[in-house]
Design a protein around this motif. Structure first.
Motif, PDB file in Angstrom:
ATOM      1  N   THR A 258      28.276  97.285  67.751  1.00  0.00           N
ATOM      2  CA  THR A 258      29.493  97.682  67.065  1.00  0.00           C
ATOM      3  C   THR A 258      29.901  99.099  67.454  1.00  0.00           C
ATOM      4  O   THR A 258      30.612  99.762  66.730  1.00  0.00           O
ATOM      5  CB  THR A 258      29.261  97.650  65.547  1.00  0.00           C
TER       6      THR A 258
ATOM      7  N   THR B 117      26.470  96.123  60.324  1.00  0.00           N
ATOM      8  CA  THR B 117      27.034  96.741  61.532  1.00  0.00           C
ATOM      9  C   THR B 117      26.066  97.699  62.209  1.00  0.00           C
ATOM     10  O   THR B 117      26.406  98.300  63.218  1.00  0.00           O
ATOM     11  CB  THR B 117      28.299  97.537  61.195  1.00  0.00           C
ATOM     12  N   ARG B 118      24.902  97.878  61.632  1.00  0.00           N
ATOM     13  CA  ARG B 118      23.991  98.884  62.169  1.00  0.00           C
ATOM     14  C   ARG B 118      22.715  98.230  62.663  1.00  0.00           C
ATOM     15  O   ARG B 118      22.313  97.213  62.111  1.00  0.00           O
ATOM     16  CB  ARG B 118      23.629  99.900  61.069  1.00  0.00           C
ATOM     17  N   PRO B 119      22.006  98.830  63.603  1.00  0.00           N
ATOM     18  CA  PRO B 119      22.446  99.885  64.501  1.00  0.00           C
ATOM     19  C   PRO B 119      23.284  99.300  65.633  1.00  0.00           C
ATOM     20  O   PRO B 119      23.150  98.124  65.948  1.00  0.00           O
ATOM     21  CB  PRO B 119      21.130 100.441  65.047  1.00  0.00           C
ATOM     22  N   HIS B 120      24.103 100.118  66.257  1.00  0.00           N
ATOM     23  CA  HIS B 120      25.040  99.557  67.244  1.00  0.00           C
ATOM     24  C   HIS B 120      24.350  99.012  68.479  1.00  0.00           C
ATOM     25  O   HIS B 120      24.907  98.197  69.199  1.00  0.00           O
ATOM     26  CB  HIS B 120      26.114 100.579  67.626  1.00  0.00           C
TER      27      HIS B 120
ATOM     28  N   HIS C 257      18.818 102.171  59.058  1.00  0.00           N
ATOM     29  CA  HIS C 257      19.257 102.303  60.445  1.00  0.00           C
ATOM     30  C   HIS C 257      20.477 103.189  60.641  1.00  0.00           C
ATOM     31  O   HIS C 257      21.173 103.060  61.641  1.00  0.00           O
ATOM     32  CB  HIS C 257      19.517 100.930  61.068  1.00  0.00           C
ATOM     33  N   LYS C 258      20.754 104.091  59.697  1.00  0.00           N
ATOM     34  CA  LYS C 258      21.847 105.041  59.935  1.00  0.00           C
ATOM     35  C   LYS C 258      21.474 106.009  61.048  1.00  0.00           C
ATOM     36  O   LYS C 258      22.311 106.378  61.864  1.00  0.00           O
ATOM     37  CB  LYS C 258      22.126 105.828  58.658  1.00  0.00           C
TER      38      LYS C 258
ATOM     39  N   ASP D 228      32.366  99.818  62.658  1.00  0.00           N
ATOM     40  CA  ASP D 228      30.971 100.091  62.303  1.00  0.00           C
ATOM     41  C   ASP D 228      30.798 100.872  61.000  1.00  0.00           C
ATOM     42  O   ASP D 228      29.936 100.559  60.199  1.00  0.00           O
ATOM     43  CB  ASP D 228      30.229 100.770  63.460  1.00  0.00           C
ATOM     44  N   GLU D 229      31.610 101.909  60.775  1.00  0.00           N
ATOM     45  CA  GLU D 229      31.417 102.700  59.555  1.00  0.00           C
ATOM     46  C   GLU D 229      32.302 102.213  58.403  1.00  0.00           C
ATOM     47  O   GLU D 229      32.029 102.496  57.250  1.00  0.00           O
ATOM     48  CB  GLU D 229      31.678 104.184  59.832  1.00  0.00           C
TER      49      GLU D 229
ATOM     50  N   HIS E  63      21.826 104.338  64.424  1.00  0.00           N
ATOM     51  CA  HIS E  63      23.229 104.042  64.701  1.00  0.00           C
ATOM     52  C   HIS E  63      23.986 105.272  65.147  1.00  0.00           C
ATOM     53  O   HIS E  63      24.814 105.214  66.046  1.00  0.00           O
ATOM     54  CB  HIS E  63      23.884 103.467  63.446  1.00  0.00           C
TER      55      HIS E  63
ATOM     56  N   PHE F 230      19.975  90.682  62.071  1.00  0.00           N
ATOM     57  CA  PHE F 230      19.404  91.904  62.652  1.00  0.00           C
ATOM     58  C   PHE F 230      18.216  91.582  63.551  1.00  0.00           C
ATOM     59  O   PHE F 230      18.141  92.035  64.687  1.00  0.00           O
ATOM     60  CB  PHE F 230      18.972  92.870  61.543  1.00  0.00           C
TER      61      PHE F 230
ATOM     62  N   CYS G  25      23.188  97.234  54.682  1.00  0.00           N
ATOM     63  CA  CYS G  25      22.824  98.186  55.736  1.00  0.00           C
ATOM     64  C   CYS G  25      22.992  97.622  57.132  1.00  0.00           C
ATOM     65  O   CYS G  25      23.501  98.283  58.019  1.00  0.00           O
ATOM     66  CB  CYS G  25      21.375  98.600  55.567  1.00  0.00           C
ATOM     67  N   LEU G  26      22.516  96.415  57.329  1.00  0.00           N
ATOM     68  CA  LEU G  26      22.299  95.970  58.706  1.00  0.00           C
ATOM     69  C   LEU G  26      23.435  95.125  59.268  1.00  0.00           C
ATOM     70  O   LEU G  26      23.311  94.571  60.349  1.00  0.00           O
ATOM     71  CB  LEU G  26      20.985  95.178  58.788  1.00  0.00           C
TER      72      LEU G  26
ATOM     73  N   THR H 234      28.404 100.268  53.057  1.00  0.00           N
ATOM     74  CA  THR H 234      27.266 100.004  53.948  1.00  0.00           C
ATOM     75  C   THR H 234      26.069 100.865  53.583  1.00  0.00           C
ATOM     76  O   THR H 234      25.227 101.120  54.414  1.00  0.00           O
ATOM     77  CB  THR H 234      27.653 100.278  55.407  1.00  0.00           C
ATOM     78  N   GLN H 235      26.012 101.327  52.346  1.00  0.00           N
ATOM     79  CA  GLN H 235      24.878 102.190  51.960  1.00  0.00           C
ATOM     80  C   GLN H 235      23.585 101.400  51.915  1.00  0.00           C
ATOM     81  O   GLN H 235      23.591 100.271  51.486  1.00  0.00           O
ATOM     82  CB  GLN H 235      25.127 102.806  50.587  1.00  0.00           C
TER      83      GLN H 235
END
Lengths: 228, 219
Positions: B171, B163-166, A90-91, B193-194, A94, B88, B160-161, B218-219
């Motif tokens: 976020t 903080t993502r997706p905003h 989900h990059k 977020d990042e 985002h 999520f 991954c999830l 967060t990879q």
């Protein structure tokens, strides 16, 4: 601006006849695919994508959206072997400056292609179906059954117990990666934990009062045609 | 502090009752010691994870709507999920139910058909880190620590999830090209977020040392 007149020599004119504008409409009619129209092709999604950067440059989310909107189905079909490789990090979604739900849009494109019979069943779809079947049946999933059931589906010879017909872990043929992945942590686990998981493998954890809800779910899934 | 509520619905998810049982047990102990109350969501079902949403859109929403309905039945406005995938999925359902009234009505009618209580209000879902950070905070963790994790080096991996997706996790922080109205709301309690830091802060409060793990966070 090039005024030398050489321009036409470099890029040969070509005519495309077999485009399908209805394809984009169909993608955007899905609730997940709605935002595809907002894309302005900045390629931030592709630049963020780990699959593009670390695996294969042919996986290019921006390009997939472009092709889908132009309706160039044959070009999408050429990329069918990489299109399902999304890892759902989900990059893309985002970071999109236009508010496109990129991950969902790509899945909507795949869904539409599958629905129209434009793409063969791809590996991730097989697992998605297997997982969803388990959820629909019991209401909950069980990691051991999911793992070894999937191994069995992959064509490994799994030993099953005679009564409940469920695969017994590690007795039959097991892929090497799985042994390495699971055996090391298992050695450091305590016995009650192992007993709990063995119990779950034999008696699948279920949601109570699930039957009525299951029927509604099955009806909905059948309407969408996801499991066929 | 104290914006989310001390007593919340607890949605552990399937994995925490099986393969990652240790996480479930420690979560409950930590919450109890910090003076917070987790109300176990009775008879929940699977959230659908990343898989079933690729097969069925409405079915996945229904799965999550059922869990939300159970939380409402137990009298909660807030669900807390320790699993990234579960939080999520619940937040995704929250997003689609809030933004599209047609979907909301369809889901409600299907819930009724399935014999589940209707959703009168859509409960919010928080990740457990967010809840711990805002309801207890590093200061309280420091006070309550009995045996500090001194000398333990931790690489904080958020996944991954988290903080993502905003759109779902709310976020939002970077300046995109969107207009002010179209810009998604940011949750007051949301992590960066990042570059998330809640887990670092809580671990350091408990006495551990966070090692440099920034690009892989967060990879």
């Amino acid at each position: 601006m090039d005024v030398s007149g050489d321009w036409n020599l470099i890029i040969l004119p070509r005519v495309i006849n077999d485009y399908d504008l209805d394809f984009a409409k169909e993608v955007m009619s899905l609730p997940e695919g709605k935002t595809m129209i907002q894309c302005y092709q900045c390629s931030y999604c592709t630049a963020s994508c780990p699959v593009h950067n670390y695996w294969d440059e042919r996986y290019n989310s921006r390009h997939f959206i472009h092709l889908a909107r132009l309706g160039l189905i044959d070009e999408l079909q050429k990329r069918a072997d990489v299109m399902w490789r999304c890892v759902s990090c989900h990059k893309c979604t985002h970071r999109c400056p236009k508010g496109v739900l990129v991950e969902e849009v790509l899945k909507a494109i795949l869904k539409t292609m599958a629905k129209k019979g434009l793409i063969d069943e791809y590996p991730s779809k097989k697992f998605d179906k297997f997982f969803t079947e388990s959820v629909l049946e019991y209401g909950r999933i069980e990691d051991g059954e999911l793992l070894f059931g999937w191994i069995e589906k992959q064509g490994y010879n799994v030993v099953k117990d005679p009564i409940l017909k469920k695969p017994i872990p590690f007795l039959g043929e097991t892929p090497e990666w799985l042994k390495q992945l699971v055996m090391k942590p298992i050695k450091s686990m305590n016995i009650s934990f192992l007993v709990l998981n063995a119990k779950h493998m034999l008696f699948h954890p279920r949601t109570k009062n699930w039957n009525k809800f299951k029927q509604v779910l099955r009806k909905v899934v059948q309407e969408e045609g996801g499991l066929t | 502090m104290g914006v989310i509520g001390k007593r919340v619905a607890y949605y552990p998810g399937c994995s925490l009752e099986g393969a990652t049982r240790a996480y479930d047990v420690s979560t409950r102990i930590v919450a109890r010691e910090l003076g917070l109350e987790l109300d176990y969501l009775e008879d929940y079902n699977c959230c659908g994870a990343m898989e079933s949403k690729n097969v069925t859109f409405m079915g996945t929403l229904l799965l999550n709507a059922r869990n939300m309905s159970l939380a409402r039945k137990q009298g909660h406005d807030v669900i807390v999920a320790p699993c990234n995938g579960c939080s999520f999925s619940l937040q995704r359902a929250e997003y689609f139910l809030q933004t599209d009234s047609k979907i909301f009505e369809r889901v409600n009618s299907l819930l009724k058909e399935g014999g589940v209580d209707l959703l009168d209000k859509i409960p919010e879902t928080y990740h457990i880190l967010e809840w711990f950070y805002h309801e207890a905070g590093p200061q309280k963790v420091k006070e309550k620590t009995k045996r500090p994790l001194r000398g333990l080096k931790v690489a904080n991996y958020y996944g991954c999830l988290y903080t993502r997706p905003h759109f779902y996790a709310r976020t939002y922080s970077h300046a995109g090209g969107q207009s002010e109205e179209a810009r998604p709301r940011r949750r007051e309690t949301a992590d960066d977020d990042e570059h998330p830091y809640y887990m670092n802060a809580l671990f350091e409060a408990a006495g551990a040392t966070s090692v440099e793990f920034e690009p892989m966070h967060t990879q």
